[in-house]
Structures are given as C-alpha cells and as structure tokens.
Design an enzyme around this catalytic site. Sequence first.
Site, PDB file in Angstrom:
ATOM      1  N   SER A   1      51.072  -9.462 -11.236  1.00 22.74           N
ATOM      2  CA  SER A   1      50.936 -10.559 -10.044  1.00 22.74           C
ATOM      3  C   SER A   1      49.498 -11.635 -10.500  1.00 22.74           C
ATOM      4  CB  SER A   1      51.487 -10.222  -9.043  1.00 22.74           C
ATOM      5  OG  SER A   1      52.163 -11.706  -8.550  1.00 22.74           O
TER       6      SER A   1
ATOM      7  N   ASP B   1      61.938 -14.392 -13.363  1.00 18.61           N
ATOM      8  CA  ASP B   1      61.387 -14.727 -12.393  1.00 18.61           C
ATOM      9  C   ASP B   1      61.191 -15.404 -11.965  1.00 18.61           C
ATOM     10  OD1 ASP B   1      59.253 -14.179 -11.401  1.00 18.61           O
ATOM     11  OD2 ASP B   1      57.656 -12.207 -12.631  1.00 18.61           O
TER      12      ASP B   1
ATOM     13  N   HIS C   1      60.819 -10.309  -9.921  1.00 15.86           N
ATOM     14  CA  HIS C   1      58.960 -10.053 -10.000  1.00 15.86           C
ATOM     15  C   HIS C   1      58.705  -8.778  -9.709  1.00 15.86           C
ATOM     16  CE1 HIS C   1      55.166 -12.135  -9.721  1.00 15.86           C
ATOM     17  NE2 HIS C   1      55.361 -11.735  -9.091  1.00 15.86           N
TER      18      HIS C   1
END
Length: 268
Positions: A96, A219, A247
């Site tokens: 991320s 996602d 995610h």
Amino acid sequence: MTVDILVRNNVKVLGSGSQTIVFAHGFGCDQDMWRYIIPGFMENYRVVLFDYVGSGESQINYYDAIKYNNLQGYAQDVLEVMEALELKDTIFVGHSVSSMIGMLASIQNPKYFKKIIMLGPSPRYVNDLPNYYGGFDRNDIDELLEMMQMNFIGWASYLAPIVMNNPERKELTEELEKSFCSRDPHIARQFAEVTFLSDCRIDLEQATVPTLILQCSDDSIAPVEVGDYLHAHLKNSRLQQMTAKGHYPHLSQPEETIRMIKDYLTSA
C-alpha cells in the site's frame, strides 16, 4: 546511533542468504502482517522487517508530527534502517502506502535498491478528473478523517471489512480491525491524512529501480485504473493482476503473493 534506529523501528533480521529482502507494512498495520509471507523467503534470503514510528512495537517517543507530516519523513526512516544495517541492492516489498515510501527512498538513494515490489500501490488516492481516477472523491477522504477523529473505534470497524473484502473469512477482518484499533488515534489519523492526501504522481518519472506492481482484484483502495496508471508512468515496471481480492493479499492469499514475488525475482 545505529542501535537507536534499530530499536526505534523495531528492526528484525531473519533468515540467511546473500540477497536481502525488506518488507514494509502499510497504514494501520505492523511487521506482523508479513508472517504468512516470510517463511517463503527465509531459506534463500536475508529478511528484514521493521515498524514505522507509531506502529507496532516501534518507539513511539520518536514520533515527530512535523517530520511525519509527509511521506518523505517515512522514506528517510527506511534509508536510515538500510544504512544502519549496511545494506545495498535490496529487494524492497512495500504494501500500500509503503510502495510509494520505498519509491521515494529509492529516488533519494538508489544504491540501496535492486528491485521494488509494490503490493496494492497508489500514487494518488484522490480523483483528479477527468485525467486521473484514484478511487476517492476528496470529500470521501475528509469524511473518513472526520470519522477517525470523532469515533476511532467506529471508524476501524467500518473500514476493516471494506478494505479486507474477504467476507467469508471473518478472522481476517477482525485481525485488521484489531490492528487499526491498537494504534494511537492521533498518530493514526495523521498517517491516514498523509497517506490519503499524498500525491506522488510527479515523482514517478524520477524512479529508476525495476518495479513489479501487484494489482489486487476488487480492491477498494487501489482500483485497476490506478495499477494501469502506475505501469504507464513507471519506467522498468511490470504489472501483474492477482486473483486475490481486497487490499491485503499477503493475509488473504499468501501463497499467490509469494509465488508472484518469486516469479518476478527469478525471471527479471
């Protein structure tokens, strides 16, 4: 000074091998999120784990609201950890927001990076229409940040199932919610603001390290359009679609995550 940094970021070094692989966790998480992935690399790699200041078992007294008011503060910490361990040519795996933190660090000092693997990355979460779709309107983000301020526990229980997106596996959502809740609410809110309002699009052209973009299916944080944009603007990048939903593929689909990372490292 070396000891300070390793203690500050709760750095752990595991495994053996001449090639070092560094795993960097995302927002609201800590190094424990990599526990299903690490066994796949212990035999052939030297594995480095750490927590960002304000996360996990890091030393919270080092938290500086000015330093960590943008992603460069976190990138500086990554470089300091690498310097303290005397690393070079590492494989950096960032989940991320750590994808962009790693990229920013690599622009600053490329010698530490051999390859970067981005798991669910986004250079910009907020839409900039008509030319850029990041997945969020600005007021979505503002509402999320306000919710964090007003009702931190409520925010965690609202967001965790949406971003995990594996409804049939409640234990994963519960773990993520618990991870969110274990943070200092003020630090978590600032990290959220820095993450969700960051814009690294202009930095992409300066990045030179070969990069694998792992794009999760369905996602809500980093939609398909974001993966395509990154791939189009990052030199030396490869884009791989995952079957993993949500995610957090390193929690929900660790086997696929390990396989795709290894395929890239052996073929590239």
